[in-house]
Enzyme design. Structure first.
Site: not given
Ligand code: ATR
Length: 293
Positions: A74, A134, A137, A160
């Site tokens: 994206k 969250g 993305g 985070t």
């Molecule tokens: P993207 O959407 O950019 O692919 P992702 O790695 O899938 O990113 O993560 C999306 C969101 O889910 C993030 O906010 C992530 O939290 P972090 O920023 O702390 O990594 C959150 N997330 C994913 N797994 C998680 C878990 N087991 N517990 C809490 N939050 C989680």
């Protein structure tokens, strides 16, 4: 009426990796069928960014009318665009390409898809307190929807905190009059919510709770759910996530992400074909999607 494929059939497609489980081909081909357009939509599994470039330009060479772009391309696809619409620029990601005379134009329909889904479900964002769970993305488009929809404030809650802060920073300049706060899971977020009452709308954008992690809860504190009037989950498999169950058990309404998926696809279709799809047609397609996922 649906058209048999013939020499005049127009091609559209999805570029991403993986794409094998995408519902978009079902959705887009159903829309074309309902609207009697002679076009077909295929999913293309694109191995890497080099192949993405080949697909984008090769697609144009073959007269492809438009593409959807999904994870992980994206952002990468933006370098091939002649123009990017303002919302996609704010979000920093594009999920729809349309060829316009001299080049590809890029759009992001995730934001408008979420706003239309909320409206379809009777959820009003304007003037409401929104808690965004969250900061990945999907949170990007959801935050943009909350701000465009005129939320009173947004609290970004993320494991985070620094990622939440980066996201807030990205949008606070564009929407200076809407306060955006950031907190981590260890912070006193429940007492913060409590200061503003029990009418919060939660937009759940993490992957926690997605099949097969069906018992996963993005926020484990029960008191959190007491403060929600709506829990909106972008996950649609399972149909009812653990997060949705909690929101309901604590007196709120809950919705899954299927209508967001539906309406982002509908918006792409509207852009490609210069048409407007009514809620009645959307409702018809939704029934089929529910069976397809
Ligand atoms: P993207 O959407 O950019 O692919 P992702 O790695 O899938 O990113 O993560 C999306 C969101 O889910 C993030 O906010 C992530 O939290 P972090 O920023 O702390 O990594 C959150 N997330 C994913 N797994 C998680 C878990 N087991 N517990 C809490 N939050 C989680």
């Amino acid at each position: 009426m649906s058209f048999e494929i013939n020499a005049r059939t127009v091609l559209l497609g999805l570029l991403g990796h993986p794409v094998a489980h995408s519902v978009s081909p079902y959705l887009q081909n159903k829309l074309a069928e309902v609207c009697s357009l002679n076009q077909r939509y295929l999913a293309f599994d694109i191995a890497d960014e080099e192949a993405l470039e080949d697909a984008v330009w090769g697609g144009h060479a073959m007269g492809v009318k438009g593409f959807n772009v999904t994870v992980p391309y994206k952002k990468a696809v933006m370098e091939f665009l002649e123009e990017t619409d303002p919302i996609a620029q704010k979000i920093g990601a594009v999920n729809t390409l349309k060829w316009e005379e001299t080049g590809w134009h890029g759009y992001n329909t995730d934001m408008s898809g979420l706003l239309r889904a909320l409206a379809y479900d009777g959820v009003e964002i304007k003037g409401k307190n929104v808690v965004l769970i969250g900061a990945g993305g999907a949170a990007n488009a959801a935050l943009c929807a909350a701000l465009e929809g005129g939320a009173a404030q947004v609290l970004i809650l993320n494991r985070t905190v620094s990622k939440a802060e980066e996201l807030a920073e990205q949008f606070s300049k564009e929407y200076p009059f809407i306060p955006i706060r950031c907190m981590g899971m260890g912070d006193e977020f429940v007492s913060y919510l409590d200061t503003y009452g029990n009418d919060w709308i939660a937009l759940q954008t993490t992957s926690v709770g997605m099949h097969p992690d069906v018992h996963g809860l993005p926020v484990s504190d029960d008191a959190f759910y007491d403060h929600l009037s709506v829990g909106y989950d972008i996950i649609f498999n399972p149909k009812e996530t653990a997060f949705m169950k909690k929101a309901k058990a604590h007196g709120g309404k809950a919705f899954n992400g299927l209508r967001m998926l539906l309406f982002q696809g509908i918006r792409s279709y509207e852009i490609w074909n210069d048409v407007t799809i009514s809620d009645e047609i959307a409702g018809e397609i939704l029934k089929g999607m529910e069976l397809a996922v």
